[in-house]
Design a protein around this motif. Structure first.
Motif, PDB file in Angstrom:
ATOM      1  N   GLY B  13       0.783  -1.548   0.077  1.00 19.90           N
ATOM      2  CA  GLY B  13      -0.299  -0.163   0.390  1.00 19.90           C
ATOM      3  C   GLY B  13       1.032   1.185   0.040  1.00 19.90           C
ATOM      4  O   GLY B  13       1.601   1.309   0.671  1.00 19.90           O
ATOM      5  N   GLY B  14       0.534   1.385  -0.877  1.00 18.85           N
ATOM      6  CA  GLY B  14       1.236   3.426  -1.018  1.00 18.85           C
ATOM      7  C   GLY B  14       0.799   4.000  -0.776  1.00 18.85           C
ATOM      8  O   GLY B  14       1.372   5.411  -1.258  1.00 18.85           O
ATOM      9  N   GLY B  15       0.511   4.283  -0.156  1.00 19.93           N
ATOM     10  CA  GLY B  15      -0.661   5.772   0.568  1.00 19.93           C
ATOM     11  C   GLY B  15       0.107   6.332   1.724  1.00 19.93           C
ATOM     12  O   GLY B  15       1.528   5.803   2.005  1.00 19.93           O
ATOM     13  N   ILE B  16       0.093   7.715   2.319  1.00 25.25           N
ATOM     14  CA  ILE B  16       0.464   8.171   3.293  1.00 25.25           C
ATOM     15  C   ILE B  16       1.896   7.173   4.439  1.00 25.25           C
ATOM     16  O   ILE B  16       2.655   6.929   4.852  1.00 25.25           O
ATOM     17  CB  ILE B  16       0.028   9.298   4.134  1.00 25.25           C
ATOM     18  N   GLY B  17       0.657   6.469   4.847  1.00 27.21           N
ATOM     19  CA  GLY B  17       1.307   5.109   5.794  1.00 27.21           C
ATOM     20  C   GLY B  17       2.530   4.567   5.839  1.00 27.21           C
ATOM     21  O   GLY B  17       3.062   4.032   6.171  1.00 27.21           O
ATOM     22  N   GLY B  18       1.846   3.768   3.946  1.00 27.62           N
ATOM     23  CA  GLY B  18       3.042   3.012   3.121  1.00 27.62           C
ATOM     24  C   GLY B  18       4.214   3.844   3.380  1.00 27.62           C
ATOM     25  O   GLY B  18       5.173   3.582   3.359  1.00 27.62           O
ATOM     26  N   ILE B  19       3.454   5.050   2.407  1.00 27.99           N
ATOM     27  CA  ILE B  19       4.816   5.693   2.165  1.00 27.99           C
ATOM     28  C   ILE B  19       5.830   5.954   3.965  1.00 27.99           C
ATOM     29  O   ILE B  19       7.276   5.545   3.788  1.00 27.99           O
ATOM     30  CB  ILE B  19       4.798   7.192   1.849  1.00 27.99           C
ATOM     31  N   GLN B  20       5.683   6.317   4.329  1.00 25.49           N
ATOM     32  CA  GLN B  20       6.229   6.585   5.718  1.00 25.49           C
ATOM     33  C   GLN B  20       6.896   5.964   6.242  1.00 25.49           C
ATOM     34  O   GLN B  20       7.972   5.826   6.955  1.00 25.49           O
ATOM     35  CB  GLN B  20       5.095   7.437   6.956  1.00 25.49           C
ATOM     36  N   ALA B  21       6.134   4.754   6.158  1.00 20.20           N
ATOM     37  CA  ALA B  21       6.925   3.303   7.389  1.00 20.20           C
ATOM     38  C   ALA B  21       7.971   3.018   6.379  1.00 20.20           C
ATOM     39  O   ALA B  21       9.219   2.731   6.254  1.00 20.20           O
ATOM     40  CB  ALA B  21       5.928   2.073   6.565  1.00 20.20           C
ATOM     41  N   SER B  38      -1.961   1.165  -7.403  1.00 21.72           N
ATOM     42  CA  SER B  38      -2.291   1.835  -8.195  1.00 21.72           C
ATOM     43  C   SER B  38      -1.413   1.878  -9.440  1.00 21.72           C
ATOM     44  O   SER B  38      -0.124   1.387  -8.889  1.00 21.72           O
ATOM     45  CB  SER B  38      -3.090   3.347  -8.159  1.00 21.72           C
ATOM     46  N   SER B  39      -1.299   3.086 -10.584  1.00 28.91           N
ATOM     47  CA  SER B  39      -0.425   3.415 -10.714  1.00 28.91           C
ATOM     48  C   SER B  39       0.754   3.870 -10.311  1.00 28.91           C
ATOM     49  O   SER B  39       1.829   4.602 -10.839  1.00 28.91           O
ATOM     50  CB  SER B  39      -0.673   3.611 -12.370  1.00 28.91           C
ATOM     51  N   SER B  40       0.227   4.601  -8.891  1.00 29.80           N
ATOM     52  CA  SER B  40       1.431   5.675  -8.457  1.00 29.80           C
ATOM     53  C   SER B  40       1.156   5.994  -6.683  1.00 29.80           C
ATOM     54  O   SER B  40      -0.305   5.733  -6.841  1.00 29.80           O
ATOM     55  CB  SER B  40       1.141   7.620  -8.599  1.00 29.80           C
ATOM     56  N   ILE B  41       1.849   6.126  -6.349  1.00 27.26           N
ATOM     57  CA  ILE B  41       1.718   6.611  -5.061  1.00 27.26           C
ATOM     58  C   ILE B  41       1.206   7.438  -4.250  1.00 27.26           C
ATOM     59  O   ILE B  41       0.724   8.658  -4.996  1.00 27.26           O
ATOM     60  CB  ILE B  41       2.981   5.511  -4.169  1.00 27.26           C
ATOM     61  N   GLY B  42       0.968   7.858  -3.438  1.00 30.63           N
ATOM     62  CA  GLY B  42       0.257   9.340  -2.726  1.00 30.63           C
ATOM     63  C   GLY B  42      -1.173   8.710  -2.233  1.00 30.63           C
ATOM     64  O   GLY B  42      -2.157   9.245  -1.368  1.00 30.63           O
ATOM     65  N   GLY B  43      -2.022   7.483  -2.490  1.00 28.22           N
ATOM     66  CA  GLY B  43      -3.155   6.735  -2.123  1.00 28.22           C
ATOM     67  C   GLY B  43      -4.053   8.375  -1.956  1.00 28.22           C
ATOM     68  O   GLY B  43      -4.276   9.195  -2.286  1.00 28.22           O
ATOM     69  N   ARG B  44      -5.127   7.964  -0.717  1.00 25.71           N
ATOM     70  CA  ARG B  44      -6.593   9.214   0.026  1.00 25.71           C
ATOM     71  C   ARG B  44      -6.067  10.075  -0.136  1.00 25.71           C
ATOM     72  O   ARG B  44      -6.913  11.017  -0.418  1.00 25.71           O
ATOM     73  CB  ARG B  44      -7.475   7.923   0.717  1.00 25.71           C
ATOM     74  N   SER B  63       3.704  15.972  -1.084  1.00 26.09           N
ATOM     75  CA  SER B  63       4.760  16.043  -2.539  1.00 26.09           C
ATOM     76  C   SER B  63       6.281  15.974  -1.983  1.00 26.09           C
ATOM     77  O   SER B  63       6.926  15.456  -2.534  1.00 26.09           O
ATOM     78  CB  SER B  63       4.037  17.046  -3.554  1.00 26.09           C
ATOM     79  N   PRO B  64       6.535  16.277  -0.971  1.00 22.66           N
ATOM     80  CA  PRO B  64       7.769  16.519  -0.419  1.00 22.66           C
ATOM     81  C   PRO B  64       8.462  14.985  -0.366  1.00 22.66           C
ATOM     82  O   PRO B  64       9.505  14.641  -0.473  1.00 22.66           O
ATOM     83  CB  PRO B  64       8.316  17.363   0.699  1.00 22.66           C
ATOM     84  N   LYS B  65       7.222  14.155   0.340  1.00 24.81           N
ATOM     85  CA  LYS B  65       7.373  12.953   1.005  1.00 24.81           C
ATOM     86  C   LYS B  65       7.191  12.369  -0.640  1.00 24.81           C
ATOM     87  O   LYS B  65       8.151  11.230  -0.054  1.00 24.81           O
ATOM     88  CB  LYS B  65       6.091  12.334   1.890  1.00 24.81           C
ATOM     89  N   LEU B  66       6.584  12.162  -0.979  1.00 27.26           N
ATOM     90  CA  LEU B  66       6.146  11.770  -2.332  1.00 27.26           C
ATOM     91  C   LEU B  66       8.099  11.801  -3.294  1.00 27.26           C
ATOM     92  O   LEU B  66       8.216  10.348  -3.008  1.00 27.26           O
ATOM     93  CB  LEU B  66       4.929  11.788  -3.481  1.00 27.26           C
ATOM     94  N   VAL B  67       8.269  12.090  -2.935  1.00 25.67           N
ATOM     95  CA  VAL B  67       9.602  12.589  -3.871  1.00 25.67           C
ATOM     96  C   VAL B  67      10.491  12.421  -3.443  1.00 25.67           C
ATOM     97  O   VAL B  67      11.152  11.245  -3.444  1.00 25.67           O
ATOM     98  CB  VAL B  67       9.827  14.610  -4.064  1.00 25.67           C
ATOM     99  N   GLU B  68      11.128  12.489  -1.944  1.00 20.96           N
ATOM    100  CA  GLU B  68      11.371  10.917  -1.083  1.00 20.96           C
ATOM    101  C   GLU B  68      11.263  10.209  -1.414  1.00 20.96           C
ATOM    102  O   GLU B  68      12.289   8.989  -1.477  1.00 20.96           O
ATOM    103  CB  GLU B  68      11.235  12.194   0.176  1.00 20.96           C
ATOM    104  N   CYS B  69      10.131   9.424  -1.394  1.00 21.04           N
ATOM    105  CA  CYS B  69      10.460   7.978  -1.551  1.00 21.04           C
ATOM    106  C   CYS B  69      10.773   7.526  -3.407  1.00 21.04           C
ATOM    107  O   CYS B  69      11.639   6.449  -3.260  1.00 21.04           O
ATOM    108  CB  CYS B  69       8.830   7.708  -1.044  1.00 21.04           C
ATOM    109  N   GLY B  70      10.093   8.501  -4.139  1.00 18.90           N
ATOM    110  CA  GLY B  70      10.266   8.661  -5.605  1.00 18.90           C
ATOM    111  C   GLY B  70      12.473   8.592  -5.648  1.00 18.90           C
ATOM    112  O   GLY B  70      12.957   7.453  -6.470  1.00 18.90           O
ATOM    113  N   LYS B  71      13.188   9.546  -4.419  1.00 14.65           N
ATOM    114  CA  LYS B  71      14.466   9.292  -5.278  1.00 14.65           C
ATOM    115  C   LYS B  71      15.552   8.336  -4.325  1.00 14.65           C
ATOM    116  O   LYS B  71      16.220   8.678  -4.129  1.00 14.65           O
ATOM    117  CB  LYS B  71      14.303  10.513  -4.588  1.00 14.65           C
ATOM    118  N   ASN B  72      14.769   8.022  -3.363  1.00 11.77           N
ATOM    119  CA  ASN B  72      15.495   7.010  -2.174  1.00 11.77           C
ATOM    120  C   ASN B  72      15.823   5.840  -2.642  1.00 11.77           C
ATOM    121  O   ASN B  72      14.690   4.350  -3.551  1.00 11.77           O
ATOM    122  CB  ASN B  72      14.548   6.156  -1.103  1.00 11.77           C
ATOM    123  N   LEU B  73      16.890   5.396  -2.757  1.00  9.79           N
ATOM    124  CA  LEU B  73      17.874   3.975  -3.389  1.00  9.79           C
ATOM    125  C   LEU B  73      17.723   2.632  -3.295  1.00  9.79           C
ATOM    126  O   LEU B  73      17.546   2.205  -3.708  1.00  9.79           O
ATOM    127  CB  LEU B  73      18.831   4.235  -3.381  1.00  9.79           C
TER     128      LEU B  73
END
Lengths: 124, 1012
Positions: B13-21, B38-44, B63-73
C-alpha cells in the motif's frame, strides 16, 4: 496543468521567500524591471515556519522605498499561493501583468534606455 | 545457529502510511519493496484538498514525501502490483507479487502527456471521484510518483477492438509498449507491513439518501474534489447538476458509520466529524456569497489534538450551524436541483429545510481486496473486517512477521496513520535488526575535481523533450545563443536530456571539455535536479556545480501559442542559469558520528515501550523517571474498555525494562542541562535523593513525560465524600467490588475540566472511561440506575460497540447543553444533581448515592523541560509536534521526539503506537554511523558580525547563538537552509550557501541585461 500565463514573467528560484532580501528586489528595479512579485507559501503554512512572514515585511518595506524614490510601491507585490494551486498561480501572473502594463514602463527603465541610446549615439 | 534474516521488507500500500513506513525502514538500513495497486503512490491523501485542523493544503505537505520516496535508492516502488501469496517464516518470507502491465516503458516515458492528449477514449476519472473524465492513457494526478503515464487496459480501444494504438504512434520517446504482459515476481523479505488503507463507504448500496438519483447529493470525497484546485471545477465551489454556486449546503454525518442496520457498520469512522467541520469552513471561505453551512450530527466527535478548538471556531466565528438530528429523508426541492431535508429536531418535531446541495459524510470502509488478501495470507480480521490486533500490541497481526498500520487496523486520521506506520516500521526493524544494511545500496562516486580558483568552464545542454519544448521553443537557436554566453565552452541540444544515453554523453563532455559547471535547460528542478546532480557527480564534479533552466514547465508548456516569445524567454532563462552557474561554488558535506544511545524522559507506558523497542533494535537506552517507581499514570488504571488487565501489563513492562541489559533506569532523576544536536546530544541529570550529577551522551531523545488527571474544582469534589473521579471509582472497583452493591443511583458527569473556557480541548478518553465503569457497575448490580450526563458521547472507532452495549444494559444517557452544566448541591448531606434534559425538554433532579466526575486530562509540568530542550508547547502545554499531520512524533529540533500523553490525551493502545513510532524515528537516526551535514546551510563571517542578535531572533529554529568569541555562530547540523537569517542580517555577515547574494543577483542582472 499547463495553464497559460503572460510571457512577461521570469522566475528566480529561492529555497524560501524568507531568503528574499531588499537588495534583491531593489537590484531588479535598479536594473530596469517594471514589476517584481514574490510568491510564497500560504500564511501559516510556510515550509520553514515563518519565512513568508519575514518576506512580507521586507516587501512592505521595499514598497515604501520605491514610493519614496518615485518608482512606485505598486510595482512590487507579495502573493501567497498553495503549491498545488496552479489556477491561482496563473491568475496572479495575469493580474500582475495587467497591473504593470497599466502602470507603464518603470521610470528607471525609461531612463536607462535613454542613457543607453545616448551612449550609443556618442560612440557611433 | 539461527538462519540469517533477510534485510528487506515488503510494504503493501503506497498511501501516506506505506510511504512513512518505507521511509523509516529505508532510513534504518532495510531495503523496501513498496507495493502499490494503482499506477502511482499517494493514496487517499493525494485526493484531499485541505487537512484538519490547520486547513493545510494536502498536496503541498505530501508532495515532498512522495519525491523523497521516489528518489530513495533503497525504496523500490512496484506500481500496478498486488500481493498474491506469502510463504516462509518471519525473518525469511517469500512474497509472490503480480504486476499488471503499464503498457508504457518506465525508463522511456518522459511524462510529456502526448499519449493522453491523443488518446481518443474518455472514462470517468476515479481520482476526481468520477466527477470528470480522463483518458485511457493518463497519470493519476500531476504530482504523481512515479511521474509516468499508464494505459488503462480495461478502457482502451485497442484492447477492446484490436485497433487504435494512437498513443504509440505519437509518443515521442517510443515508450508505449503493447507487448508488455502480466508478470509474477517473487521477492525475499524478512517482514511484511500491511498499509492498504480504506475506501469510502458507498452510499448507493442502501440508498437511504437518494444519492444515485440526485446529482447534488455528493459524498464527502466528491466534495473534497470539488473544493480542490485540481478538481472538476478548478476549485470553484459549484454544484454538479447545473454548475451553480450553492448558497446553502448541508452535511449529513454518520453515513455508513454507527449503524448496525445497514451493512454491519457499527463502528464510528472517527474522522468524519472533523472533516465535515473542515469542509464547511473551507466551503465558506471559497464562497463568494455568504454560504449557509449546516451539519446534521448525532454526536460531534472532535476528540483529536486541538480539534475541539477547530470545531468551536467553525461554529462561533464562521457561523456553521450544527443540528443534532439523524436525517431520515432527502426529497427534491421546488426548484430543479434543490433538495429538502426532513428531520426530527431536538424538540421531537418533524422539520424540513431546503438546501442547494447535500454532502454525505461517508465513513471508512475496508475494500473487498483487502479482506481477500488477509484471507490468502492468513491474517485474522475482527467482526468489522479490520485487522485484528491485541490492545497492547497494536501493529502486530495474528501472523508473526506481518504487521499492520493505518485504517486497515481501525478507523484513524492521517497523523494516527503516520504514527502507526512508524510503529509498524519499528516492529519490522526490531525483527530484522541483525540484517540491517545487508541489502541496502549505497552509491560510490569518484574523487571530486578541485575547481576552486579556476575559470568557470560551463557546458549547456538544451533539451527538446521530444516536441514538448522543441515544438514551441526554437531549440537550435537557444543552443546557439547559449554558446555565445560568457564562460560557456560547450552548448549542445538533446532530444531527451534525461535519457540514459544522454547521461553518458554529459559525463563524456565533462571530461573532454574539462567542464567545471553544468547547465541543463529542460524541465523542473523538482523532478530532475537530483538526476543531473548525480550524473555530474559520477564525472567527478561537486553536485552543487549545477544549475537548471526550466524551459518546459515555465515556458513551452505555458506559452504554446507564442513561439517567438517562448524562444526569447528560453534564452533569458538560459542566460540567467549560466550567470548563476558561473558563481556557483562546490559545497562539502561533512560527516558527524552518531552516538548510538537514546535518552528517554519519562518511565510510564510510553517511555518503557520506546525503551524496550530501541533496545531490541540493538541500541542503548537511558530511561529517566522523575518518580521513585516506573509505571506512570497507567498505574491508576485497572483495565481497558475491552477488559484487558492494565496492571498485569505494567508489571510485565517494568520487569522487562529492569532486566534489559541495554536499558539503564535512572529514578528520581531531574533534567539539569541539555546541549548538542541530533546524533550528538549531552544531557546533565541530577539523580536520586542525593541529587548526584550524571552526564549522558546520546544521539536521540524521546519526551514521554505524560500528563495528569484534572483535579476538579467543581461539583463539590473534595467537599462531599460521595463525589469521586472515574479513576477513584476504578480503584474502588478493583479493591472492593462489594461496596458498589450497596449503591442504587449513580450519576456520572462528563467533560469535567474539558471543553470549557480554561481547557477548550476534549480529553478524548473520558467517555470511554465512563462507559467502561458504567458497564462494570451494571455487571456488579444490574438493578443499579446509572445516569451519564453528557454533551457528546465520543466513543470513536470500535469503542462505539461498548456505547451500544451500555445502552443495552440500561445505562441512561442524558444530554445537557454547553453552558447549561448540571447543578450539584448538598441537601441534608445528600447530593442533589439537577439539570435540563434536552430530549425531555424539562428540568430533572436526581438524588444519587454516588456522583462520579469524568475528569479530563491536563498537561504535566512541561514548561521547564520545554525551555531546556527548546521543544515548543501548545497553548494548553502539551508538546508540539514538528508537523501536525506528517511529523506527529518529531519535534522541531531534529533528534528529539515525543510520544504518549505528553503529546496530547490518548488511550494506552494509542500511546503504545506512538511510543513505537518515536522509537522508529529515533532508531532510523541511531542506525547510521554518521550523519551528513552541510550543503545548503547558512554561514557566518565572524569578521563582519556585529553580534546584533537579529539572526538569533529571526531564525525559526533558534539555531544561531553568540559564541565565546562574541559573534554569531550557526551549527550546520541544525540549520534547515531557509536563508531567513541571511536576508535579515544587516551587516551581510551571513550567507546562505548555494543561494548567496551574488548568485541571486547574477540572475537578476542577467535577466535585466535584455533591457539595456
Amino acid at each position: 496543468m499547463r495553464l497559460s500565463y503572460p510571457d512577461s514573467i521570469r522566475i528566480i528560484q529561492v529555497p524560501c521567500t524568507g531568503r528574499v532580501d531588499v537588495i534583491h528586489l531593489m537590484e531588479a528595479f535598479q536594473r530596469g524591471a517594471d514589476g517584481v512579485y514574490v510568491v510564497g507559501c500560504l500564511e501559516g503554512e510556510c515550509h520553514y515556519l515563518t519565512g513568508n512572514l519575514r518576506a512580507k515585511k521586507r516587501v512592505q518595506y521595499t514598497k515604501q522605498l520605491l514610493d519614496e524614490i518615485g518608482v512606485g510601491g505598486d510595482r512590487l507585490e507579495m502573493y501567497n499561493i498553495a503549491a498545488s494551486d496552479g489556477p491561482r498561480f496563473s491568475e496572479v501572473a495575469r493580474e500582475m501583468d495587467e497591473k504593470i502594463r497599466a502602470l507603464g514602463p518603470s521610470p528607471i527603465k525609461t531612463m536607462l534606455q535613454k542613457l543607453h541610446a545616448d551612449d550609443l549615439s556618442i560612440h557611433v | 545457529m539461527a538462519k540469517e534474516k533477510t534485510g528487506a521488507v515488503v510494504v503493501v500500500g503506497g498511501g501516506i502510511g506505506g510511504i512513512q513506513a518505507s521511509l523509516d525502514l529505508a532510513d534504518s538500513g532495510l531495503y523496501v519493496y513498496l507495493v502499490e495497486k494503482s499506477s502511482s503512490i499517494g493514496g487517499r491523501m493525494s485526493q484531499l484538498d485541505k487537512t484538519f485542523p490547520t486547513n493545510d493544503c494536502s498536496m503541498c505537505i505530501m508532495s515532498p514525501k512522495l519525491v523523497e520516496c521516489g528518489k530513495n535508492l533503497n525504496i523500490e516502488i512496484l506500481t500496478l502490483t498486488e500481493v498474491k501469496a506469502i510463504t516462509g517464516e518471519p525473518g525469511n518470507f517469500q512474497v509472490l507479487l503480480k504486476q499488471k502491465p503499464r503498457y508504457i516503458d518506465l525508463d522511456k516515458c518522459i511524462a510529456c502527456g502526448t499519449c493522453s492528449e491523443k488518446c481518443p477514449k474518455k472514462v470517468p476519472d476515479d481520482y476526481n471521484a468520477g466527477l470528470t473524465k480522463r483518458k485511457s492513457a493518463h497519470i493519476r494526478y500531476p504530482q504523481a510518483v512515479p511521474l509516468k503515464y499508464v494505459i488503462d487496459a480495461d478502457n482502451c480501444i485497442y484492447f477492446e477492438k484490436g485497433k487504435c494504438r494512437v498513443c504509440e504512434k505519437f509518443c515521442p520517446a517510443d515508450a508505449v509498449d503493447f507487448s508488455q504482459t502480466e508478470k509474477e515476481i517473487t521477492v525475499n523479505a524478512g517482514a511484511v507491513i500491511l498499509a492498504t488503507g480504506f475506501q469510502t463507504y458507498d452510499p448507493a448500496v442502501s440508498d437511504t439518501y437518494n444519492y444515485k438519483q440526485f446529482p447534488n447529493v455528493v459524498t464527502s470525497l466528491e466534495f473534497e474534489r470539488i473544493l480542490s484546485a485540481t478538481g472538476p471545477y478548478q476549485g470553484r465551489l459549484l454544484r454538479p447538476s447545473d454548475k451553480k454556486e450553492p448558497q446553502k449546503i448541508a452535511w449529513i454525518q454518520c453515513v455508513g458509520s454507527r449503524n448496525v442496520h445497514s451493512g454491519d457498520k457499527g463502528y464510528c469512522s472517527g474522522v468524519c466529524c472533523t472533516y465535515a467541520v473542515k469542509q464547511s469552513m473551507v466551503a465558506k471561505e471559497h464562497s463568494d456569497i455568504e454560504l449557509d453551512a449546516a451539519i446534521f450530527y448525532i454526536d460531534i466527535r472532535t476528540y483529536g489534538k486541538d480539534f475541539e478548538k477547530f470545531f468551536n471556531r467553525s461554529r462561533d466565528e464562521m457561523g456553521v450551524r450544527y443540528i443534532k438530528s439523524r436525517v431520515n429523508t432527502i426529497l427534491p426541492g421546488d426548484n430543479e436541483g434543490d433538495l429538502i431535508i426532513r428531520y426530527v429536531d431536538e424538540g421531537s418535531r418533524v422539520v424540513q429545510e431546503e438546501f442547494d446541495m447535500v454532502v454525505l459524510s461517508v465513513g471508512l470502509d475496508i475494500p473487498k481486496e483487502s479482506v481477500d488478501l488477509s484471507n490468502t495470507i492468513g491474517v485474522g480480521l475482527n467482526h468489522y473486517n479490520f485487522v485484528e490486533t491485541g490492545y497492547f500490541d497494536p501493529v502486530q497481526t495474528t501472523s508473526q512477521g506481518i504487521f499492520v498500520c493505518g485504517v486497515f487496523q481501525g478507523p484513524k486520521d492521517i497523523p494516527e496513520t503516520v504514527t502507526q506506520a512508524s510503529a509498524a516500521a519499528a516492529k519490522a526493524s526490531s525483527l530484522l535488526s541483525s540484517a540491517r544494511f545487508s541489502l541496502t545500496k549505497e552509491k560510490q562516486y569518484p574523487e571530486e575535481i578541485d575547481v576552486i580558483g579556476r575559470e568557470p568552464r560551463i557546458g549547456v545542454f538544451v533539451c527538446h523533450c521530444g516536441t514538448n519544448i522543441g515544438g514551441v521553443v526554437n531549440v537550435p537557436e537557444v543552443t546557439k545563443y547559449a554558446s555565445s554566453l560568457p564562460n560557456v565552452v560547450l552548448a549542445e541540444e538533446n532530444l531527451f536530456t534525461c535519457s540514459q544515453d544522454t547521461q553518458v554523453k554529459i559525463k563524456e563532455r565533462i571530461r573532454e571539455h574539462r567542464l567545471n559547471r553544468v547547465v541543463v535547460a529542460s524541465c523542473s528542478t523538482r523532478t530532475h535536479e537530483s538526476l543531473f546532480q548525480d550524473t555530474i557527480r559520477e564525472a567527478g564534479l561537486n553536485p552543487y556545480l549545477f544549475s537548471m533552466a526550466n524551459i518546459r514547465d515555465q515556458d513551452s508548456w505555458v506559452h504554446q501559442s507564442d513561439k517567438e516569445g517562448a524562444t526569447k524567454k528560453a534564452k533569458d532563462l538560459v542566460r540567467m542559469a549560466v550567470s548563476n552557474a558561473a558563481k556557483l561554488l562546490p559545497l562539502s558535506r561533512s560527516k558527524l558520528p552518531v552516538i548510538k544511545r537514546a535518552l528517554i524522559l519519562g518511565g510510564g507506558v510510553a517511555g518503557m515501550t520506546a525503551a524496550l523497542d530501541i533496545s531490541s533494535q540493538g541500541f542503548e537506552v537511558v530511561l529517566v523517571e522523575v518518580e521513585r517507581e516506573l509505571g506512570g499514570m497507567a498505574r491508576k488504571i485497572h483495565r481497558t474498555l475491552q477488559g484487558d488487565d492494565v496492571q498485569a501489563y505494567i508489571e510485565d513492562l517494568i520487569e522487562k525494562v529492569s532486566n534489559d541489559d541495554n536499558i539503564q533506569v535512572l529514578k528520581e532523576a531531574l533534567l539539569a542541562d541539555f546541549s548538542g544536536s541530533r546524533g550528538n546530544f549531552k544531557t546533565l541529570l541530577n539523580v536520586g535523593p542525593a541529587m548526584y550529577h550524571r552526564e549522558v551522551n546520546h544521539g536521540a531523545l524521546i519526551i514521554a513525560t505524560g500528563a495528569k488527571e484534572y483535579e476538579p474544582k467543581e461539583y463539590l469534589y473534595g467537599k462531599n465524600g460521595s463525589v469521586k473521579t472515574q479513576v477513584e471509582l476504578e480503584d474502588i472497583l478493583l479493591k472492593d467490588k462489594e461496596v458498589a452493591k450497596g449503591w442504587h443511583n449513580i450519576v456520572m458527569i462528563q467533560c469535567v475540566g474539558s471543553r470549557n473556557v480554561e481547557n477548550p480541548n476534549c480529553s478524548r478518553v473520558c467517555c470511554q472511561q465512563a462507559i467502561k465503569n458504567a458497564i462494570a457497575l451494571k455487571e456488579i448490580n444490574p438493578a443499579n440506575s446509572i445516569y451519564i450526563l453528557y454533551r457528546d458521547i465520543r466513543t470513536y472507532g470500535f469503542a462505539e460497540d461498548y456505547y451500544r452495549r451500555a445502552r443495552e444494559l440500561g445505562v441512561h444517557f442524558l444530554r445537557f447543553k454547553e453552558h447549561e452544566e448540571p447543578k450539584v448541591e448538598e441537601v441534608d448531606a445528600k447530593i442533589q444533581v439537577s439539570f435540563r434534559d434536552i430530549t425531555l425538554g424539562r428540568d430533572v433532579t436526581i438524588l444519587p448515592d454516588q456522583l462520579i466526575l469524568s475528569a479530563g486530562m491536563v498537561a504535566g509540568d512541561t514548561e521547564e523541560i520545554s525551555n531546556m530542550l527548546k521543544a515548543p508547547l501548545t497553548s494548553d502545554h502539551f508538546f508540539l509536534e514538528a508537523h501536525v499531520k506528517l511529523r506527529p512524533v518529531d519535534t522541531q529540533t531534529d533528534g528529539i521526539f515525543i510520544c504518549g500523553t505528553a503529546h496530547s490525551p490518548k488511550r494506552i493502545d494509542e500511546t503504545i503506537s506512538q511510543a513505537l513510532a518515536a522509537s522508529s524515528r529515533a532508531c532510523s537516526l541511531l542506525a547510521k554511523d554518521y550523519i551528513e551535514v552541510g550543503g545548503v546551510v547558512a554561514k557566518v563571517d565572524p569578521e563582519l558580525c556585529a553580534a546584533c542578535l537579529i539572526c538569533v531572533r529571526a531564525c525559526p529554529y533558534e539555531v544561531p547563538f553568540i559564541n565565546e568569541d562574541g559573534v554569531s555562530e550557526i551549527d550546520i547540523s541544525k540549520c534547515h537552509g531557509c536563508g531567513i537569517c541571511a536576508a535579515e542580517c544587516p551587516a551581510k555577515a551571513i550567507t546562505l550557501q548555494h543561494f548567496e547574494d551574488n548568485q541571486i543577483l547574477a540572475q537578476v542582472d542577467a535577466l535585466m541585461e535584455a533591457i539595456q
